[in-house]
Design an enzyme around this catalytic site. Structure first.
Site, short mmCIF file in Angstrom:
data_model
loop_
_atom_site.label_atom_id
_atom_site.label_comp_id
_atom_site.label_asym_id
_atom_site.label_seq_id
_atom_site.Cartn_x
_atom_site.Cartn_y
_atom_site.Cartn_z
N SER A 270 0.79 -1.22 0.00
CA SER A 270 0.00 0.00 0.00
C SER A 270 0.83 1.28 0.00
CB SER A 270 -0.95 0.00 1.19
OG SER A 270 -0.22 -0.20 2.39
N HIS B 163 -5.49 -3.52 -1.90
CA HIS B 163 -5.20 -2.48 -2.89
C HIS B 163 -5.21 -3.03 -4.31
CE1 HIS B 163 -4.44 1.06 -0.41
NE2 HIS B 163 -4.00 0.20 0.50
N LYS C 227 -12.43 -0.30 0.22
CA LYS C 227 -11.62 0.44 -0.74
C LYS C 227 -12.33 0.44 -2.10
CE LYS C 227 -7.52 0.17 2.01
NZ LYS C 227 -6.64 -0.77 2.66
C1 LIG Z 1 -6.62 -1.17 4.11
C2 LIG Z 1 -5.86 -2.41 4.32
C3 LIG Z 1 -6.25 -3.34 5.28
C4 LIG Z 1 -7.37 -3.07 6.23
O1 LIG Z 1 -8.60 -3.14 5.60
P1 LIG Z 1 -9.91 -2.66 6.40
O2 LIG Z 1 -11.01 -3.38 5.75
O3 LIG Z 1 -9.96 -1.18 6.26
O4 LIG Z 1 -9.69 -3.06 7.82
C5 LIG Z 1 -5.57 -4.54 5.35
N1 LIG Z 1 -4.53 -4.80 4.53
C6 LIG Z 1 -4.11 -3.92 3.60
C7 LIG Z 1 -2.97 -4.26 2.71
C8 LIG Z 1 -4.75 -2.69 3.48
O5 LIG Z 1 -4.32 -1.81 2.59
#
Ligand SMILES: *Cc1c(COP(=O)(O)O)cnc(C)c1O
Length: 398
Positions: free
Chosen positions: A186, A214, A245
């Protein structure tokens, strides 16, 4: 003196130090929907820091699906899944995710943080080994810590080191070995070397798990993520991901994988057993978002075009970018105070960006992470490019 006075004083001093180090995170308050432009204190700003890659967070069809479920089924389940919290829409979303990602089955969590938090201790015991990329997301690091498995870390995307760690796990007599990596990292936007990882996994009889937060929805054919993008396909065994996301931006996480993995998680994963079920309205929005994402070649093409345009213009202007192919474009400033200053200068010019510094990225690697979105227009991108060049010149960055 009350005990609280001592603790409060200690915390205040800590906060002052965080500020002095340029590491204090202040929150931007948004008064509009999450889209290409957002309203901050009554002012429109071009938003380059949402994980809203396909622009589905304010999509009318997603919103409509959520509203319909909200009206029909109320605000929530008021129960964990195994007591009386399992709704037809949960089952439908699990089937949808499993079909989309070409896995036997899927299980929902309140977030991907919870999914990653619950999986390792459920699947692995003290005789087993987790081999984890050093740049993996905090939720993987914490999930691995919660498990009793032996831990091995390999330098990010370093296949020689991965092999060394696999050998070490084998020499230590590991019963099962599980390699875990972000599909897309990320903070840097790097894509994991999945075919090579799967080759090594095959050689050393390891299971492969990836975190696709991502990637799912916007990368690879039909947005099926890095296994498709890299050609690793079904050699990846287990996938974790989020609905917070690309897939609508609301919330919720999932694990997709082989049937026994999903079945045991339903029995034993603590964040699943001891936390409320997702609201049916959120599940309905996610189902709609997946339906749209699967067919959204137009949005993916626009996202790719914004990415190419923005990257080329900033590189040409002399900014130091982390190379890559994803819509994550990190602009390196290295120094935390400088990164904060640049973020502030960009915000003054009407572009919402966020500076990232330790502990989110390593010390001395502070940056502004920009993210492209199909919710942005060409005009928004040009506006942002101008703002970067103006702010960069003002601050002597370029
Ligand atoms: C955003 C993210 C998470 C967490 O996801 P949520 O559903 O917001 O808890 C976990 N792993 C990665 C790689 C992320 O970018």
């Amino acid at each position: 003196m009350h005990m609280m006075d001592g603790l409060a004083q200690h915390l205040s001093a800590e906060l002052e130090q965080i500020k002095a180090d340029g590491l204090f995170k202040s929150e931007t308050v948004i008064g509009s929907a999450q889209m290409g432009t957002v309203t901050v204190a009554g002012r429109d700003m071009v938003n380059l820091c949402a994980n809203n890659y396909l622009g589905l967070a304010d999509d009318p069809q997603v919103v409509e699906a959520s509203i319909a479920a909200l009206e029909k089924y109320g605000s929530g389940m008021a129960s964990v899944r195994f007591i009386c919290g399992t709704h037809e829409l949960h089952k439908q979303l699990e089937t949808t995710v499993a079909r989309y990602l070409e896995k036997d089955d899927a299980i929902l969590f309140g977030s991907c943080f919870d999914a990653n938090g619950g999986i390792f201790e459920t699947l692995l015991g003290p005789d087993d080994a987790v081999i984890s990329d050093t740049l993996n997301h905090a939720s993987i690091i914490d999930g691995v810590r919660l498990s009793k498995a032996r831990r091995y870390r390999f330098h990010t995307s370093d296949m020689d080191d991965l092999e060394l760690q696999l050998k070490a796990a084998e020499d230590d007599g590991a019963r099962f070995k599980l390699i875990v990596t972000d599909g897309v990292f990320s903070m840097d936007g790097y894509i994991a070397k999945l075919p090579e990882i799967c080759d090594l996994a095959q050689r050393y009889k390891a299971v492969v798990m990836i975190d696709e937060c991502h990637a799912t929805g916007h990368l690879g054919e039909k947005g099926k993520g890095t296994p498709h993008l890299t050609g690793a396909g079904n050699r990846v065994d287990i996938i974790s991901g989020t609905f917070g996301k690309t897939l609508g931006g609301a919330m919720g996480g999932f694990i997709a994988g082989p049937q026994p993995v999903i079945d045991i998680l339903r029995q034993r994963a603590r964040p699943y057993l001891f936390s409320n079920a997702l609201p049916p309205s959120v599940a309905a929005g996610a189902i709609k978002a997946i339906e749209i994402a699967e067919k959204a070649d137009d949005r993916r093409a626009l996202l790719a075009s914004h990415t190419a345009r923005f990257r080329a213009a900033l590189a040409e202007a002399g900014f130091d970018l982390v190379p890559g192919e994803t819509p994550i474009i990190p602009v390196m400033l290295y120094d935390a105070v400088k990164a904060q200053g640049m973020a502030k200068a960009l915000q003054d010019r009407g572009v919402l960006v966020s500076a990232f510094s330790f502990p989110v990225v390593p010390k001395g690697k502070a940056r502004i992470r920009t993210q492209m979105s199909a919710g942005l227009t060409d005009e928004n991108i040009d506006f942002a490019i101008d703002a970067f060049i103006g702010a960069g010149k003002d601050l002597g960055v370029i």
